[in-house]
Design a protein around this motif. Structure first.
Motif, PDB file in Angstrom:
ATOM      1  N   GLY A   1      76.698  16.430 -67.826  1.00 47.32           N
ATOM      2  CA  GLY A   1      76.593  16.757 -66.410  1.00 47.32           C
ATOM      3  C   GLY A   1      76.039  15.618 -65.579  1.00 47.32           C
ATOM      4  N   HIS A   2      75.342  14.685 -66.223  1.00 44.39           N
ATOM      5  CA  HIS A   2      74.708  13.598 -65.475  1.00 44.39           C
ATOM      6  C   HIS A   2      75.082  12.206 -65.970  1.00 44.39           C
ATOM      7  CE1 HIS A   2      72.005  13.214 -68.879  1.00 44.39           C
ATOM      8  NE2 HIS A   2      71.694  14.498 -68.749  1.00 44.39           N
ATOM      9  N   GLY A   3      75.648  12.081 -67.139  1.00 41.36           N
ATOM     10  CA  GLY A   3      76.048  10.784 -67.665  1.00 41.36           C
ATOM     11  C   GLY A   3      74.912   9.798 -67.834  1.00 41.36           C
ATOM     12  N   GLY A   4      73.668  10.303 -67.838  1.00 36.97           N
ATOM     13  CA  GLY A   4      72.507   9.430 -68.006  1.00 36.97           C
ATOM     14  C   GLY A   4      71.917   8.913 -66.705  1.00 36.97           C
ATOM     15  N   ASN A   5      72.480   9.270 -65.578  1.00 41.78           N
ATOM     16  CA  ASN A   5      71.997   8.783 -64.282  1.00 41.78           C
ATOM     17  C   ASN A   5      70.787   9.588 -63.803  1.00 41.78           C
ATOM     18  OD1 ASN A   5      74.146   6.814 -63.837  1.00 41.78           O
ATOM     19  ND2 ASN A   5      75.440   8.622 -63.813  1.00 41.78           N
ATOM     20  N   VAL A   6      69.749   8.891 -63.391  1.00 44.92           N
ATOM     21  CA  VAL A   6      68.461   9.504 -63.057  1.00 44.92           C
ATOM     22  C   VAL A   6      68.591  10.533 -61.932  1.00 44.92           C
ATOM     23  CG1 VAL A   6      66.131   9.036 -62.220  1.00 44.92           C
ATOM     24  CG2 VAL A   6      67.194   7.491 -63.864  1.00 44.92           C
ATOM     25  N   GLU A   7      69.218  10.179 -60.836  1.00 47.41           N
ATOM     26  CA  GLU A   7      69.334  11.091 -59.699  1.00 47.41           C
ATOM     27  C   GLU A   7      70.165  12.319 -60.048  1.00 47.41           C
ATOM     28  OE1 GLU A   7      67.824  10.968 -56.646  1.00 47.41           O
ATOM     29  OE2 GLU A   7      66.715   9.228 -57.369  1.00 47.41           O
ATOM     30  N   LEU A   8      71.174  12.142 -60.867  1.00 51.15           N
ATOM     31  CA  LEU A   8      72.009  13.275 -61.248  1.00 51.15           C
ATOM     32  C   LEU A   8      71.293  14.187 -62.225  1.00 51.15           C
ATOM     33  CD1 LEU A   8      75.443  11.480 -61.630  1.00 51.15           C
ATOM     34  CD2 LEU A   8      74.656  12.872 -59.723  1.00 51.15           C
ATOM     35  N   ARG A   9      70.411  13.631 -63.048  1.00 50.58           N
ATOM     36  CA  ARG A   9      69.647  14.453 -63.999  1.00 50.58           C
ATOM     37  C   ARG A   9      68.837  15.515 -63.276  1.00 50.58           C
ATOM     38  NH1 ARG A   9      67.444  11.153 -69.182  1.00 50.58           N
ATOM     39  NH2 ARG A   9      69.331   9.961 -69.519  1.00 50.58           N
ATOM     40  N   ALA A  10      68.319  15.170 -62.122  1.00 53.22           N
ATOM     41  CA  ALA A  10      67.513  16.119 -61.350  1.00 53.22           C
ATOM     42  C   ALA A  10      68.349  17.321 -60.900  1.00 53.22           C
ATOM     43  CB  ALA A  10      66.903  15.416 -60.140  1.00 53.22           C
ATOM     44  N   LEU A  11      69.640  17.146 -60.763  1.00 48.42           N
ATOM     45  CA  LEU A  11      70.519  18.235 -60.340  1.00 48.42           C
ATOM     46  C   LEU A  11      70.978  19.101 -61.504  1.00 48.42           C
ATOM     47  CD1 LEU A  11      72.771  16.245 -57.858  1.00 48.42           C
ATOM     48  CD2 LEU A  11      70.879  17.780 -57.283  1.00 48.42           C
ATOM     49  N   VAL A  12      70.876  18.567 -62.714  1.00 51.52           N
ATOM     50  CA  VAL A  12      71.368  19.268 -63.892  1.00 51.52           C
ATOM     51  C   VAL A  12      70.177  19.948 -64.576  1.00 51.52           C
ATOM     52  CG1 VAL A  12      72.666  19.061 -66.049  1.00 51.52           C
ATOM     53  CG2 VAL A  12      73.155  17.525 -64.150  1.00 51.52           C
ATOM     54  N   VAL A  13      69.784  21.084 -64.045  1.00 53.98           N
ATOM     55  CA  VAL A  13      68.615  21.786 -64.581  1.00 53.98           C
ATOM     56  C   VAL A  13      69.016  22.914 -65.524  1.00 53.98           C
ATOM     57  CG1 VAL A  13      67.126  21.192 -62.656  1.00 53.98           C
ATOM     58  CG2 VAL A  13      68.533  23.253 -62.532  1.00 53.98           C
ATOM     59  N   ASN A  14      70.270  23.311 -65.495  1.00 56.41           N
ATOM     60  CA  ASN A  14      70.752  24.398 -66.334  1.00 56.41           C
ATOM     61  C   ASN A  14      71.617  23.824 -67.447  1.00 56.41           C
ATOM     62  OD1 ASN A  14      72.144  26.632 -67.393  1.00 56.41           O
ATOM     63  ND2 ASN A  14      71.897  27.737 -65.460  1.00 56.41           N
ATOM     64  N   PRO A  15      71.280  24.116 -68.707  1.00 58.68           N
ATOM     65  CA  PRO A  15      72.045  23.531 -69.825  1.00 58.68           C
ATOM     66  C   PRO A  15      73.506  23.965 -69.889  1.00 58.68           C
ATOM     67  CG  PRO A  15      70.449  25.139 -70.632  1.00 58.68           C
ATOM     68  CD  PRO A  15      70.190  24.959 -69.162  1.00 58.68           C
TER      69      PRO A  15
ATOM     70  N   LEU B   1      80.111   3.112 -49.007  1.00 55.17           N
ATOM     71  CA  LEU B   1      79.978   4.564 -48.979  1.00 55.17           C
ATOM     72  C   LEU B   1      78.534   5.043 -48.810  1.00 55.17           C
ATOM     73  CD1 LEU B   1      82.561   5.408 -51.785  1.00 55.17           C
ATOM     74  CD2 LEU B   1      82.861   5.593 -49.303  1.00 55.17           C
ATOM     75  N   LEU B   2      77.608   4.109 -48.606  1.00 53.15           N
ATOM     76  CA  LEU B   2      76.202   4.432 -48.346  1.00 53.15           C
ATOM     77  C   LEU B   2      75.623   5.368 -49.413  1.00 53.15           C
ATOM     78  CD1 LEU B   2      76.561   5.102 -44.506  1.00 53.15           C
ATOM     79  CD2 LEU B   2      75.853   2.967 -45.612  1.00 53.15           C
ATOM     80  N   THR B   3      75.776   4.981 -50.673  1.00 51.11           N
ATOM     81  CA  THR B   3      75.339   5.860 -51.753  1.00 51.11           C
ATOM     82  C   THR B   3      73.924   5.570 -52.249  1.00 51.11           C
ATOM     83  OG1 THR B   3      76.322   4.462 -53.474  1.00 51.11           O
ATOM     84  CG2 THR B   3      77.705   6.223 -52.547  1.00 51.11           C
ATOM     85  N   ARG B   4      73.227   4.660 -51.585  1.00 47.37           N
ATOM     86  CA  ARG B   4      71.840   4.369 -51.957  1.00 47.37           C
ATOM     87  C   ARG B   4      70.895   5.056 -50.980  1.00 47.37           C
ATOM     88  NH1 ARG B   4      74.014  -1.277 -52.563  1.00 47.37           N
ATOM     89  NH2 ARG B   4      74.137  -1.663 -54.802  1.00 47.37           N
ATOM     90  N   GLY B   5      69.685   5.325 -51.430  1.00 48.12           N
ATOM     91  CA  GLY B   5      68.678   5.920 -50.555  1.00 48.12           C
ATOM     92  C   GLY B   5      68.922   7.396 -50.315  1.00 48.12           C
ATOM     93  N   ASP B   6      68.429   7.896 -49.196  1.00 50.74           N
ATOM     94  CA  ASP B   6      68.492   9.319 -48.889  1.00 50.74           C
ATOM     95  C   ASP B   6      69.914   9.853 -48.756  1.00 50.74           C
ATOM     96  OD1 ASP B   6      65.751   9.349 -48.855  1.00 50.74           O
ATOM     97  OD2 ASP B   6      65.601   9.155 -46.680  1.00 50.74           O
ATOM     98  N   GLN B   7      70.849   8.979 -48.470  1.00 48.42           N
ATOM     99  CA  GLN B   7      72.216   9.416 -48.223  1.00 48.42           C
ATOM    100  C   GLN B   7      73.044   9.573 -49.500  1.00 48.42           C
ATOM    101  OE1 GLN B   7      73.245   6.154 -45.790  1.00 48.42           O
ATOM    102  NE2 GLN B   7      72.458   7.072 -43.918  1.00 48.42           N
ATOM    103  N   GLY B   8      72.534   9.037 -50.594  1.00 50.49           N
ATOM    104  CA  GLY B   8      73.349   9.051 -51.810  1.00 50.49           C
ATOM    105  C   GLY B   8      72.548   9.292 -53.060  1.00 50.49           C
ATOM    106  N   LEU B   9      73.201   9.125 -54.189  1.00 53.90           N
ATOM    107  CA  LEU B   9      72.605   9.389 -55.487  1.00 53.90           C
ATOM    108  C   LEU B   9      72.431   8.136 -56.337  1.00 53.90           C
ATOM    109  CD1 LEU B   9      74.642  12.635 -56.217  1.00 53.90           C
ATOM    110  CD2 LEU B   9      72.188  12.501 -55.746  1.00 53.90           C
TER     111      LEU B   9
END
Length: 107
Positions: free
Chosen positions: A45-59, A96-104
């Motif tokens: 669900g996150h591929g190892g990415n830190v910001e995405l890990r926070a969204l993947v709370v359900n196994p 695509l402004l994917t850094r900071g508050d606007q992105g992941l």
């Protein structure tokens, strides 16, 4: 070794969280291609990415399955230099402004 055409495809991809509208730009290069990278997202669900890990709370990955969408932004062959793919990834992150508050993306 025979290379599967899907494994030989490298490039830059976009993951969008349709619930929040935030986006993540990533790349696949080197020994593993786009297919391998996307399989990692399917499994975790996150591929190892830190910001995405926070969204993947359900196994069971229900949030990911309901809200994540993938798009291939820029396909490249396996002969493309890693440095070029990383430069193009950076280009797409800026565009695509994917850094900071606007992105992941953190980097």
């Amino acid at each position: 070794k025979q290379v599967d055409p899907l494994d030989a495809l490298e490039g830059i991809y976009l993951l969008t969280d349709t619930k929040t509208g935030k986006r993540y730009v990533g790349s696949a290069y080197g020994e593993f291609g786009i297919w391998s990278r996307w399989c990692s997202y399917v499994e975790t669900g996150h591929g190892g990415n830190v910001e995405l890990r926070a969204l993947v709370v359900n196994p069971n990955l229900n949030y990911c399955r309901a809200n994540f969408r993938f798009a291939l932004l820029e396909p490249r062959t396996f002969r493309t230099a890693d440095e070029l793919i990383l430069a193009r990834e950076n280009f797409w992150k800026q565009l695509l402004l994917t850094r900071g508050d606007q992105g992941l993306n953190r980097n």
